[in-house]
Design a protein around this motif. Structure first.
Motif, PDB file in Angstrom:
ATOM      1  N   ALA A 126      44.806  26.253  40.545  1.00  0.00           N
ATOM      2  CA  ALA A 126      44.534  26.070  41.984  1.00  0.00           C
ATOM      3  C   ALA A 126      45.811  25.665  42.723  1.00  0.00           C
ATOM      4  N   GLU A 127      46.649  24.878  42.074  1.00  0.00           N
ATOM      5  CA  GLU A 127      47.909  24.442  42.701  1.00  0.00           C
ATOM      6  C   GLU A 127      48.880  25.616  42.849  1.00  0.00           C
ATOM      7  N   ILE A 128      48.800  26.571  41.956  1.00  0.00           N
ATOM      8  CA  ILE A 128      49.642  27.771  42.105  1.00  0.00           C
ATOM      9  C   ILE A 128      49.052  28.676  43.195  1.00  0.00           C
ATOM     10  N   ALA A 129      47.723  28.878  43.112  1.00  0.00           N
ATOM     11  CA  ALA A 129      47.061  29.812  44.036  1.00  0.00           C
ATOM     12  C   ALA A 129      47.250  29.395  45.492  1.00  0.00           C
ATOM     13  N   LYS A 130      47.302  28.085  45.722  1.00  0.00           N
ATOM     14  CA  LYS A 130      47.294  27.630  47.125  1.00  0.00           C
ATOM     15  C   LYS A 130      48.618  27.918  47.851  1.00  0.00           C
ATOM     16  N   VAL A 131      49.671  28.164  47.119  1.00  0.00           N
ATOM     17  CA  VAL A 131      50.955  28.458  47.796  1.00  0.00           C
ATOM     18  C   VAL A 131      51.101  29.947  48.093  1.00  0.00           C
ATOM     19  N   ALA A 132      50.125  30.741  47.608  1.00  0.00           N
ATOM     20  CA  ALA A 132      50.133  32.192  47.908  1.00  0.00           C
ATOM     21  C   ALA A 132      48.691  32.591  48.255  1.00  0.00           C
ATOM     22  N   PRO A 133      48.160  32.010  49.347  1.00  0.00           N
ATOM     23  CA  PRO A 133      46.724  32.136  49.645  1.00  0.00           C
ATOM     24  C   PRO A 133      46.273  33.570  49.946  1.00  0.00           C
ATOM     25  N   ASP A 134      47.220  34.458  50.279  1.00  0.00           N
ATOM     26  CA  ASP A 134      46.805  35.835  50.588  1.00  0.00           C
ATOM     27  C   ASP A 134      46.823  36.754  49.370  1.00  0.00           C
ATOM     28  N   LEU A 135      47.231  36.204  48.231  1.00  0.00           N
ATOM     29  CA  LEU A 135      47.292  37.035  47.017  1.00  0.00           C
ATOM     30  C   LEU A 135      46.219  36.599  46.028  1.00  0.00           C
ATOM     31  N   PRO A 136      45.497  37.549  45.434  1.00  0.00           N
ATOM     32  CA  PRO A 136      44.590  37.184  44.345  1.00  0.00           C
ATOM     33  C   PRO A 136      45.402  36.653  43.171  1.00  0.00           C
ATOM     34  N   LEU A 137      44.917  35.560  42.576  1.00  0.00           N
ATOM     35  CA  LEU A 137      45.551  35.007  41.373  1.00  0.00           C
ATOM     36  C   LEU A 137      44.702  35.375  40.161  1.00  0.00           C
ATOM     37  N   PHE A 138      45.363  35.946  39.145  1.00  0.00           N
ATOM     38  CA  PHE A 138      44.694  36.266  37.889  1.00  0.00           C
ATOM     39  C   PHE A 138      45.109  35.261  36.821  1.00  0.00           C
ATOM     40  N   TYR A 139      44.164  34.851  35.996  1.00  0.00           N
ATOM     41  CA  TYR A 139      44.519  34.001  34.862  1.00  0.00           C
ATOM     42  C   TYR A 139      44.901  34.904  33.698  1.00  0.00           C
ATOM     43  N   TYR A 140      46.040  34.565  33.081  1.00  0.00           N
ATOM     44  CA  TYR A 140      46.541  35.348  31.958  1.00  0.00           C
ATOM     45  C   TYR A 140      46.155  34.630  30.663  1.00  0.00           C
ATOM     46  N   GLU A 141      45.087  35.066  30.049  1.00  0.00           N
ATOM     47  CA  GLU A 141      44.561  34.485  28.800  1.00  0.00           C
ATOM     48  C   GLU A 141      45.283  35.142  27.632  1.00  0.00           C
ATOM     49  N   ILE A 142      46.124  34.413  26.941  1.00  0.00           N
ATOM     50  CA  ILE A 142      46.834  34.955  25.778  1.00  0.00           C
ATOM     51  C   ILE A 142      47.034  33.827  24.768  1.00  0.00           C
ATOM     52  N   PRO A 143      45.929  33.365  24.163  1.00  0.00           N
ATOM     53  CA  PRO A 143      45.982  32.179  23.292  1.00  0.00           C
ATOM     54  C   PRO A 143      46.918  32.322  22.088  1.00  0.00           C
TER      55      PRO A 143
END
Ligand SMILES: CC(=O)N[C@@H]([C@@H](O)[C@H](O)[C@H](O)CO)[C@@H](O)CC(=O)C(=O)O
Length: 263
Positions: A126-143
């Protein structure tokens, strides 16, 4: 906000470099055409294959800018990976991606001091997403690379509540049962991208919207055929190509992901 809809084949491109390790930007123009010729329509830049976490912030920025410029009016989506080992660097890359004209951003979790809970992971995103509010943020799951493993369906339930621009997931794991639960719950509102090339057809059968991978860089035509056949319900055809992909990958990777073998 830009759309979170991404479909088809997304390549995770290599980072072209000269012998001396400097970034070779001009070749990216041709790289775009090479991908398009194989039916790859989007890119996930500075990811694992791009060795993003081994590059400086400045290098990651100029690479992102070049892919955005070279892909304009050609590629469907240019997605910039902004994951790093700390929040401020990821926020800096996210701001830059938004300013440079990216379509989407993605981020893996912090991978040294890892998130201690699924709630803390979502708060971090959420802290990353909020600085680029017009871009969709995807979570990169790569355990297998980050060592971070939470239930992705639960993570997405929390993310859609807390992150207005949460766009979906880039699921690089063999855990198809979890992927199936994610599709069941979120396929109608998020983009679910599957990241294990050797199992793409299984993910498509479950309802994946897109595939994202490293072998798409030079074998995109195989995955284009898999995608078309799977979407047409012709799984006999799709399976034939998928078996070839699995054998090809088996030759390239023995027990571990050896990136240098791909280059
Ligand atoms: C660990 C890894 O490299 N996974 C690849 C796969 O494409 C992988 O190379 C392929 O499935 C062969 O195992 C991608 O998921 C990585 C990726 O999307 C990226 O480089 O950002």
């Amino acid at each position: 906000m830009k759309t979170n809809k991404v479909r088809g084949l997304i390549a995770a491109p290599f980072t072209p470099m000269h012998e001396n390790g400097e970034i070779n930007l001009p070749v990216i123009d041709k790289y775009v055409d090479l991908l398009l010729e194989q039916g790859v329509t989007s890119v996930f830049v500075n990811g694992t294959t791009g060795e993003g976490t081994s590059l400086t912030l400045e290098e990651r920025k100029i690479i992102a800018e070049k892919w955005i410029e070279a892909g304009k009016a050609k590629l469907d989506k240019v997605i910039i990976h902004v994951g790093t080992a700390n929040l401020k660097d990821s926020q800096e890359l996210a701001r830059h991606a938004a300013k440079a004209g990216a379509d989407m951003i993605g981020s893996m979790p912090t991978f040294f001091f890892r998130p201690a809970s699924i709630e803390l992971l979502v708060d971090y995103l959420a802290e990353i997403a909020k600085v680029a509010p017009d871009l969709p943020l995807f979570y990169y799951e790569i355990p297998e690379m980050t060592g971070v493993k939470f239930d992705m369906c639960h993570m997405m339930e929390l993310a859609v509540q807390k992150i207005p621009n949460f766009g979906g997931i880039k699921f690089t794991s063999f855990d198809l049962p979890t992927f199936a639960r994610c599709v069941d719950k979120f396929a109608d509102k998020l983009s679910l991208c599957y990241g294990k090339d050797e199992q793409l057809v299984s993910a498509l059968l479950l309802g994946a919207h897109a595939g994202v991978g490293s072998t798409y860089n030079y074998s995109g035509m195989i995955y284009s055929r898999i995608f078309k056949a799977a979407k047409a319900g012709n799984f006999k055809e799709a399976t034939k190509d998928q078996i070839f992909s699995a054998k090809m990958i088996g030759v390239m990777f023995d027990e571990e992901m050896l990136l240098h073998r791909l280059k």
